[in-house]
Design an enzyme around this catalytic site. Structure first.
Site, short mmCIF file in Angstrom:
data_model
loop_
_atom_site.label_atom_id
_atom_site.label_comp_id
_atom_site.label_asym_id
_atom_site.label_seq_id
_atom_site.Cartn_x
_atom_site.Cartn_y
_atom_site.Cartn_z
N ASP A 1 -4.16 -3.95 -12.40
CA ASP A 1 -4.53 -2.57 -12.09
C ASP A 1 -3.37 -1.79 -11.46
O ASP A 1 -3.22 -0.60 -11.69
CB ASP A 1 -5.75 -2.57 -11.16
CG ASP A 1 -6.26 -1.16 -10.91
OD1 ASP A 1 -6.38 -0.40 -11.88
OD2 ASP A 1 -6.54 -0.83 -9.75
N ASP A 2 -2.55 -2.46 -10.64
CA ASP A 2 -1.43 -1.77 -9.98
C ASP A 2 -0.40 -1.31 -11.00
O ASP A 2 0.25 -0.27 -10.81
CB ASP A 2 -0.76 -2.69 -8.96
CG ASP A 2 -1.75 -3.22 -7.95
OD1 ASP A 2 -2.37 -2.40 -7.26
OD2 ASP A 2 -1.93 -4.45 -7.87
N GLU A 6 -4.71 -7.93 -8.77
CA GLU A 6 -4.68 -6.79 -7.85
C GLU A 6 -3.75 -7.06 -6.66
O GLU A 6 -3.85 -8.10 -5.99
CB GLU A 6 -6.10 -6.54 -7.32
CG GLU A 6 -6.29 -5.21 -6.67
CD GLU A 6 -6.27 -4.06 -7.67
OE1 GLU A 6 -5.63 -3.03 -7.35
OE2 GLU A 6 -6.86 -4.17 -8.74
N ASP A 7 -2.83 -6.13 -6.40
CA ASP A 7 -1.99 -6.13 -5.19
C ASP A 7 -1.18 -7.40 -5.00
O ASP A 7 -1.08 -7.95 -3.89
CB ASP A 7 -2.85 -5.86 -3.95
CG ASP A 7 -3.23 -4.38 -3.85
OD1 ASP A 7 -2.85 -3.61 -4.75
OD2 ASP A 7 -3.90 -3.99 -2.88
N LYS A 61 -12.81 -3.03 -4.96
CA LYS A 61 -12.69 -2.74 -6.39
C LYS A 61 -13.99 -3.07 -7.13
O LYS A 61 -14.42 -2.33 -8.03
CB LYS A 61 -11.54 -3.54 -7.00
CG LYS A 61 -10.15 -3.11 -6.53
CD LYS A 61 -9.67 -1.88 -7.25
CE LYS A 61 -8.23 -1.55 -6.86
NZ LYS A 61 -7.73 -0.35 -7.52
N TYR A 89 -13.11 2.71 -0.04
CA TYR A 89 -11.83 2.38 -0.66
C TYR A 89 -10.73 3.18 0.03
O TYR A 89 -10.78 3.40 1.21
CB TYR A 89 -11.89 2.59 -2.18
CG TYR A 89 -10.84 1.73 -2.84
CD1 TYR A 89 -10.89 0.34 -2.71
CD2 TYR A 89 -9.76 2.28 -3.50
CE1 TYR A 89 -9.89 -0.48 -3.24
CE2 TYR A 89 -8.77 1.48 -4.03
CZ TYR A 89 -8.83 0.10 -3.89
OH TYR A 89 -7.85 -0.68 -4.41
N ARG A 149 0.79 -7.45 -1.29
CA ARG A 149 1.19 -6.03 -1.29
C ARG A 149 -0.07 -5.16 -1.27
O ARG A 149 -0.47 -4.59 -2.27
CB ARG A 149 2.02 -5.72 -2.54
CG ARG A 149 2.74 -4.37 -2.47
CD ARG A 149 3.05 -3.82 -3.83
NE ARG A 149 1.87 -3.58 -4.64
CZ ARG A 149 1.08 -2.52 -4.53
NH1 ARG A 149 1.32 -1.60 -3.62
NH2 ARG A 149 0.02 -2.39 -5.32
N ASN A 191 -0.13 5.22 -0.61
CA ASN A 191 -1.20 5.27 0.37
C ASN A 191 -1.18 3.98 1.20
O ASN A 191 -0.50 3.04 0.81
CB ASN A 191 -2.57 5.47 -0.32
CG ASN A 191 -2.85 4.45 -1.40
OD1 ASN A 191 -2.70 3.24 -1.19
ND2 ASN A 191 -3.27 4.91 -2.57
#
Length: 510
Positions: free
Chosen positions: A221-222, A198-199, A127, A56, A109, A367
């Site tokens: 989750d973000d 996610e993202d 994930k 990850y 993203r 990150n």
């Protein structure tokens, strides 16, 4: 010769260490995953602290960039816009009916790297590895999905090996219709599944969550996972210095889904602690790409409407109030970076913050590593060893004076597998914000810093499975308390443990 698992793990580790760079190590582990899931999960579990940065963050970002060039697996589903009318048929072909959790992205993203198109599939795959590793969800009951709606990344489009749909990224009605088709198809094929968004880009992430979270069991989750792990770190930091959350002033650099999610959960926690929502919101200062969010600006994202400041007259000689101006005038005790801008927490800003704050809490959370707002070594030196730090990417310990400070990674892995497992275990009807609040408080209780001021804010990755189990139990009980589950509260622990898959070879007999 019949090998033992120990011998297989030894060989695997020898071959893993021969890989010359993180990306090669990532490719090695993904090949192992596709070749032998049992061995993969035993191996990664054995060396969790060493393996997590590879499977990850931050290495998964490199995996996303190079996804089409290193592609060597057929894991998950790729749903492409030109085949939207065949979505039901594609999902019907998936061989496993008992899918418990789906992680889905559209690749817009990816971490702090932006639009990676089809390469974003590395995130759902990563994930769900963590769901299995720490939440105990059987790998056959997990499903990574990539929604391919094109990409605006010219480097991807110009790569002759790019596997995705070569088309500018869709937006507007076309995009919304495709997402609606996807949700409808998932509800028909897997009516009880937990869906983790996610993202997604900042223009879509919150509105998709708001639109569908009551229609399908889901969370982002973000937004919610990042907020929960960040709040857990703040609570741990404050516990070590005997301070209260409502006495802090927060500066958040980054006005997207992560920044707004962190702000919203901070407000919820302060409300729970006894102050009004208005009082709590006044303690938070958010900066986006146009500087501090305030009432004199021409435009502000709807995500940030509750955090528009009206008390900033004279803060800057320019229309834009930048981070230094904000720190100088707001006197924050907590500064959080989710901006994706490397190096923006400068020496001048850190030292200005330290003038009125003895133990500043500073979290550069962007990150991969190249996007971090400041590196811990610099923050420790600029704050004369007084800053309490957590980062988004892993960093080594920092020696300063006679002390060595361990740097905790503010990684969502501490939160989402436990939340997801708890929701699944008690068959919750929805995922609530208070479940993430509960997860934050449980995570904070595991902080090593409670007993050692030089320790990390987070437990070691070898402890994540234990943390996730406690979070799953806490979330399950919270669902029952809120009327979102019909399970008896006395059965929660047993139901969580019953979900836990253990990677062992089956016993075969003639």
């Amino acid at each position: 010769h019949i090998e033992t698992v120990e011998q297989q793990i030894k060989r695997t580790y020898e071959n893993f260490t021969k890989q010359p760079a993180p990306l090669e190590k990532y490719i090695f582990l993904m090949n192992l995953l596709n070749h032998n899931e049992i061995l993969f999960y035993q191996f990664v579990d054995r060396f969790a602290t060493q393996m997590l940065p590879i499977i990850y963050t931050p290495t998964v970002g490199d995996g996303a960039i190079h996804h089409s060039n290193i592609f060597a697996e057929r894991r998950g589903l790729y749903l492409c816009y030109p085949l939207a009318d065949k979505m039901d048929e594609i999902l019907a072909h998936y061989p496993h009916d008992d899918v418990q959790v789906i992680v889905v992205t559209d690749g817009e993203r990816i971490l702090g790297l932006g639009d990676q198109g089809l390469g974003g599939m590395t995130i759902p795959i990563g994930k769900l590895i963590l769901y299995t590793l720490f939440g105990g969800i059987h790998p056959a009951k997990t499903l990574p999905i990539m929604l391919d709606v094109g990409t605006n990344n010219e480097e991807r489009l110009n790569n002759e090996l790019y596997l995705g749909w070569r088309h500018p990224r869709l937006s507007g009605d076309q995009y919304d219709t495709f997402i609606d088709q996807f949700v409808s198809a998932i509800k028909k094929r897997f009516p009880k599944v937990l869906l983790q968004w996610e993202d997604f880009g900042k223009n879509n992430a919150r509105r998709i969550l708001d639109k569908y979270q009551k229609e399908v069991l889901s969370f982002n989750d973000d937004i919610q996972g990042t907020a929960s792990v960040t709040l857990g770190a703040i609570l741990a930091a404050l516990h070590s210095s005997n301070e209260k959350l409502e006495d802090q002033r927060f500066v958040i650099l980054g006005g997207g889904s992560a920044g707004s999610g962190i702000a919203d959960l901070l407000v919820l926690k302060m409300e729970q602690d006894g102050i009004s929502r208005e009082e709590a919101e006044k303690k938070i200062y958010i900066l986006d790409s146009q500087g501090l969010v305030h009432s004199e600006r021409p435009r502000t994202s709807p995500l940030l409407k509750n955090y528009v400041r009206t008390d900033v007259k004279g803060w800057s000689k320019q229309e834009t109030i930048d981070l230094f101006d904000t720190v100088k005038n707001a006197h924050p005790t907590v500064m959080i970076g989710v901006s994706g801008q490397g190096g923006v927490f400068t020496k001048q800003i850190i030292q200005e913050m330290c003038k009125l704050t003895k133990k500043p809490i500073i979290f550069p959370l962007s990150n991969p590593t190249s996007k971090t707002e400041a590196v811990p070594k610099d923050i420790i030196e600029w704050s004369n060893g007084n800053a309490i730090i957590a980062t988004g990417s892993p960093f080594p310990p920092v020696s300063f004076g006679s002390k060595t400070y361990k740097i905790g990674q503010c990684n969502n892995v501490y939160i989402f597998p436990g939340v997801g497992t708890g929701v699944i275990a008690v068959h919750a009807k929805a995922v609530s914000e208070t479940m993430f609040l509960e997860a934050s408080q449980i995570l904070a209780s595991f902080s090593p810093r409670k007993n050692d001021p030089t320790a990390s804010l987070f437990p070691d990755f070898s402890e994540v499975k234990k943390v996730c189990r406690e979070i799953a139990i806490g979330v399950g009980k919270k669902a029952i308390e809120e009327g979102l589950s019909d399970v008896s509260i006395h059965e929660v622990e047993k139901k969580v443990d019953a979900l836990m898959w253990k990677p062992h070879y089956s016993n075969l007999a003639n």
